[in-house]
Design an enzyme around this catalytic site. Structure first.
Site, PDB file in Angstrom:
ATOM      1  N   HIS A 199      -4.013   6.871   1.085  1.00  0.00           N
ATOM      2  CA  HIS A 199      -4.223   5.537   0.528  1.00  0.00           C
ATOM      3  C   HIS A 199      -5.621   5.092   0.930  1.00  0.00           C
ATOM      4  O   HIS A 199      -6.012   5.232   2.094  1.00  0.00           O
ATOM      5  CB  HIS A 199      -3.161   4.573   1.072  1.00  0.00           C
ATOM      6  CG  HIS A 199      -3.551   3.140   0.946  1.00  0.00           C
ATOM      7  ND1 HIS A 199      -3.907   2.588  -0.268  1.00  0.00           N
ATOM      8  CD2 HIS A 199      -3.676   2.156   1.863  1.00  0.00           C
ATOM      9  CE1 HIS A 199      -4.226   1.318  -0.076  1.00  0.00           C
ATOM     10  NE2 HIS A 199      -4.100   1.033   1.205  1.00  0.00           N
ATOM     11  N   CYS A 206       0.819  -1.222   0.000  1.00  0.00           N
ATOM     12  CA  CYS A 206       0.000   0.000   0.000  1.00  0.00           C
ATOM     13  C   CYS A 206       0.851   1.270   0.000  1.00  0.00           C
ATOM     14  O   CYS A 206       0.399   2.323  -0.455  1.00  0.00           O
ATOM     15  CB  CYS A 206      -0.923   0.011   1.218  1.00  0.00           C
ATOM     16  SG  CYS A 206      -1.947  -1.450   1.282  1.00  0.00           S
ATOM     17  N   ASN A 225     -10.082  -1.045  -2.144  1.00  0.00           N
ATOM     18  CA  ASN A 225      -8.670  -0.798  -1.835  1.00  0.00           C
ATOM     19  C   ASN A 225      -7.828  -1.392  -2.969  1.00  0.00           C
ATOM     20  O   ASN A 225      -7.815  -2.599  -3.164  1.00  0.00           O
ATOM     21  CB  ASN A 225      -8.354  -1.466  -0.488  1.00  0.00           C
ATOM     22  CG  ASN A 225      -6.909  -1.316  -0.064  1.00  0.00           C
ATOM     23  OD1 ASN A 225      -6.024  -1.027  -0.864  1.00  0.00           O
ATOM     24  ND2 ASN A 225      -6.661  -1.544   1.218  1.00  0.00           N
TER      25      ASN A 225
HETATM   26  O1  UT7 Z   1      -4.579  -1.301   2.803  1.00  0.00           O
HETATM   27  C1  UT7 Z   1      -3.740  -1.906   3.721  1.00  0.00           C
HETATM   28  C2  UT7 Z   1      -4.138  -1.644   5.091  1.00  0.00           C
HETATM   29  N1  UT7 Z   1      -5.396  -2.262   5.380  1.00  0.00           N
HETATM   30  C3  UT7 Z   1      -6.194  -1.720   6.254  1.00  0.00           C
HETATM   31  O2  UT7 Z   1      -5.883  -0.671   6.773  1.00  0.00           O
HETATM   32  C4  UT7 Z   1      -7.444  -2.443   6.645  1.00  0.00           C
HETATM   33  C5  UT7 Z   1      -7.642  -2.373   8.127  1.00  0.00           C
HETATM   34  N2  UT7 Z   1      -8.761  -3.133   8.654  1.00  0.00           N
HETATM   35  C6  UT7 Z   1     -10.043  -2.935   8.284  1.00  0.00           C
HETATM   36  O3  UT7 Z   1     -10.332  -2.150   7.413  1.00  0.00           O
HETATM   37  C7  UT7 Z   1     -11.126  -3.650   9.062  1.00  0.00           C
HETATM   38  O4  UT7 Z   1     -10.542  -4.306  10.163  1.00  0.00           O
HETATM   39  C8  UT7 Z   1     -11.915  -4.687   8.210  1.00  0.00           C
HETATM   40  C9  UT7 Z   1     -12.781  -3.951   7.211  1.00  0.00           C
HETATM   41  C10 UT7 Z   1     -10.962  -5.614   7.519  1.00  0.00           C
HETATM   42  C11 UT7 Z   1     -12.831  -5.505   9.097  1.00  0.00           C
HETATM   43  O5  UT7 Z   1     -13.712  -4.652   9.801  1.00  0.00           O
HETATM   44  P1  UT7 Z   1     -13.898  -4.803  11.359  1.00  0.00           P
HETATM   45  O6  UT7 Z   1     -14.891  -3.800  11.742  1.00  0.00           O
HETATM   46  O7  UT7 Z   1     -12.537  -4.719  11.987  1.00  0.00           O
HETATM   47  O8  UT7 Z   1     -14.538  -6.261  11.499  1.00  0.00           O
HETATM   48  P2  UT7 Z   1     -14.003  -7.525  12.273  1.00  0.00           P
HETATM   49  O9  UT7 Z   1     -12.836  -8.116  11.551  1.00  0.00           O
HETATM   50  O10 UT7 Z   1     -13.821  -7.177  13.717  1.00  0.00           O
HETATM   51  O11 UT7 Z   1     -15.201  -8.506  12.145  1.00  0.00           O
HETATM   52  C12 UT7 Z   1     -16.463  -8.242  12.784  1.00  0.00           C
HETATM   53  C13 UT7 Z   1     -17.434  -9.342  12.412  1.00  0.00           C
HETATM   54  C14 UT7 Z   1     -16.875 -10.749  12.591  1.00  0.00           C
HETATM   55  O12 UT7 Z   1     -17.948 -11.578  13.051  1.00  0.00           O
HETATM   56  P3  UT7 Z   1     -18.090 -11.944  14.607  1.00  0.00           P
HETATM   57  O13 UT7 Z   1     -16.828 -12.664  14.976  1.00  0.00           O
HETATM   58  O14 UT7 Z   1     -18.245 -10.649  15.323  1.00  0.00           O
HETATM   59  O15 UT7 Z   1     -19.304 -12.810  14.630  1.00  0.00           O
HETATM   60  C15 UT7 Z   1     -16.477 -11.168  11.211  1.00  0.00           C
HETATM   61  O16 UT7 Z   1     -16.527 -12.569  11.019  1.00  0.00           O
HETATM   62  O17 UT7 Z   1     -17.766  -9.232  11.026  1.00  0.00           O
HETATM   63  C16 UT7 Z   1     -17.540 -10.506  10.375  1.00  0.00           C
HETATM   64  N3  UT7 Z   1     -17.113 -10.245   9.003  1.00  0.00           N
HETATM   65  C17 UT7 Z   1     -17.979 -10.071   8.002  1.00  0.00           C
HETATM   66  N4  UT7 Z   1     -19.315 -10.098   7.952  1.00  0.00           N
HETATM   67  C18 UT7 Z   1     -19.899  -9.856   6.769  1.00  0.00           C
HETATM   68  C19 UT7 Z   1     -15.850 -10.106   8.519  1.00  0.00           C
HETATM   69  N5  UT7 Z   1     -15.902  -9.839   7.212  1.00  0.00           N
HETATM   70  C20 UT7 Z   1     -17.201  -9.828   6.861  1.00  0.00           C
HETATM   71  C21 UT7 Z   1     -17.874  -9.582   5.652  1.00  0.00           C
HETATM   72  N6  UT7 Z   1     -19.212  -9.620   5.653  1.00  0.00           N
HETATM   73  N7  UT7 Z   1     -17.218  -9.325   4.511  1.00  0.00           N
END
Ligand code: UT7
Length: 334
Positions: free
Chosen positions: A261, A115, A291
């Site tokens: 980014h 990135c 992204n």
């Molecule tokens: O570009 C390089 C740098 N990258 C970044 O900066 C990305 C940084 N991270 C993020 O943008 C976020 O952490 C994500 C978008 C990847 C994830 O969002 P989050 O709010 O941190 O969600 P989470 O990983 O804590 O997941 C919350 C819940 C989980 O379910 P439970 O365990 O609470 O039941 C996941 O399994 O959401 C679930 N989940 C989804 N649900 C529906 C994870 N992905 C999905 C999805 N659709 N695509």
């Protein structure tokens, strides 16, 4: 010492639009979840039947940037190509661009900083121009993620975020000292595995992956520890933007346009709030493209420029954070 300026910009994205609703067809996810957690509405995914590849998309963006600079391909002295998704394991796509542009046998360098790759590439190009070694350097960021994503519910935490596309700039010697004021590059390799694709690579050859034939093996898909990456991103983005501003005697209010980014809209909004910036001071297009890693900044910069959001004399800040971890910024007087 000379100063380098962005003399031309261009971008190219594949035609194929994939909406959040489209993703619902092959994994448990929802438009609501994706928009709420990331801001993404749709992304471009290459149609595998097209000739789009990182090298060809990068070349299309490069041709637009060269034209926008009022130059011809033969005016380019050097190529810097940033990607995490090269056409081949080796060689990197820089040499393919040299060939596709049909130009003389100039040098081509491949940058592997994910990135942050575009800003790392911009910084390398800036040094070449500052010292007078080159006059016009092409800097490309191009990514083809969609072919390598795990398109199942298991992969949804990563797959819904990433998109394909390319952006490019021509960095040229400035005549009036407007241009890149400074660039700032950082890394913290102890977090390398928190956002990575581990195999196939030399630590895990294809033979090994195939001989194990393990259905639970996900090492050949990108892995991201989302929450962990998010927390580091918001800290490092702010730090590296402040570093660029302080180095040049500026403060956040002086920024005319911040082009971060496009990792997650929530990250951009967090930084905007932390720095006290208005909506007009921050450019986001993650809603349309997801992204696109090394391509995200040049695509966003190109669109912002086309939309007339950048004027002569403006203070433009670029900032990135991602896999490595690496993070970087560039402050530009346009
Ligand atoms: O570009 C390089 C740098 N990258 C970044 O900066 C990305 C940084 N991270 C993020 O943008 C976020 O952490 C994500 C978008 C990847 C994830 O969002 P989050 O709010 O941190 O969600 P989470 O990983 O804590 O997941 C919350 C819940 C989980 O379910 P439970 O365990 O609470 O039941 C996941 O399994 O959401 C679930 N989940 C989804 N649900 C529906 C994870 N992905 C999905 C999805 N659709 N695509």
């Amino acid at each position: 010492m000379y100063t380098s300026k962005i003399a031309g910009i261009g971008h190219y994205v594949p035609d194929n639009v994939v909406t959040n609703k489209d993703l619902e067809k092959f994994m448990e996810t929802s438009d609501e979840w994706i928009q709420e957690r990331t801001g993404i509405k749709e992304r471009r995914w290459i149609d595998p039947k097209s000739d789009d590849m990182p090298s060809t998309m990068g070349t299309k963006a490069a041709k637009k940037a060269i034209e926008n600079a009022g130059l011809t391909p033969n005016d380019i002295d050097f190529i810097v190509f940033a990607t995490l998704s090269p056409d081949y394991y080796f060689p990197g796509p820089g040499v393919q661009v040299q060939d596709l542009l049909g130009i003389k046998e100039i040098g081509a360098l491949d940058v592997r900083n994910q990135c942050s790759g575009f800003i790392y590439g911009l910084s390398v190009a800036d040094q070449f121009i500052k010292t007078g070694m080159y006059k016009n350097v092409l800097v490309i960021g191009s990514e083809y993620h969609s072919g390598g994503l795990e398109k199942t519910t298991r992969g949804r935490g990563v797959t819904v975020i990433f998109g394909d596309g390319a952006g490019a700039v021509v960095l040229s010697r400035s005549e009036n000292n407007h241009g890149i004021l400074s660039t700032h590059l950082h890394s913290e390799g102890k977090h390398a595995k928190e956002l990575a694709l581990i195999g196939p690579a030399t630590n895990r050859w294809v033979d090994q992956i195939m001989s194990e034939n393990d259905p639970d093996d996900t090492s050949y898909y990108p892995y991201m520890n989302g929450n962990f990456v998010f927390k580091h991103a918001v800290t490092r983005f702010s730090e590296v933007i402040m570093e660029a501003l302080m180095t040049n005697g500026h403060q956040p209010g002086d920024i005319n346009l911040l082009v971060p980014h496009q990792a997650n809209l929530r990250i951009s909004q967090f930084i905007q709030k932390k720095m006290g910036l208005s909506d007009e001071q921050v450019y986001n297009n993650i809603m349309r493209y997801g992204n696109t890693t090394a391509a995200s900044i040049p695509i966003a910069l190109s669109e912002a420029h086309q939309e007339g959001k950048i004027k002569e004399g403006d203070l433009v800040c670029l900032a990135a954070f991602g896999s490595g971890f690496t993070w970087a910024s560039a402050l530009i007087k346009w």
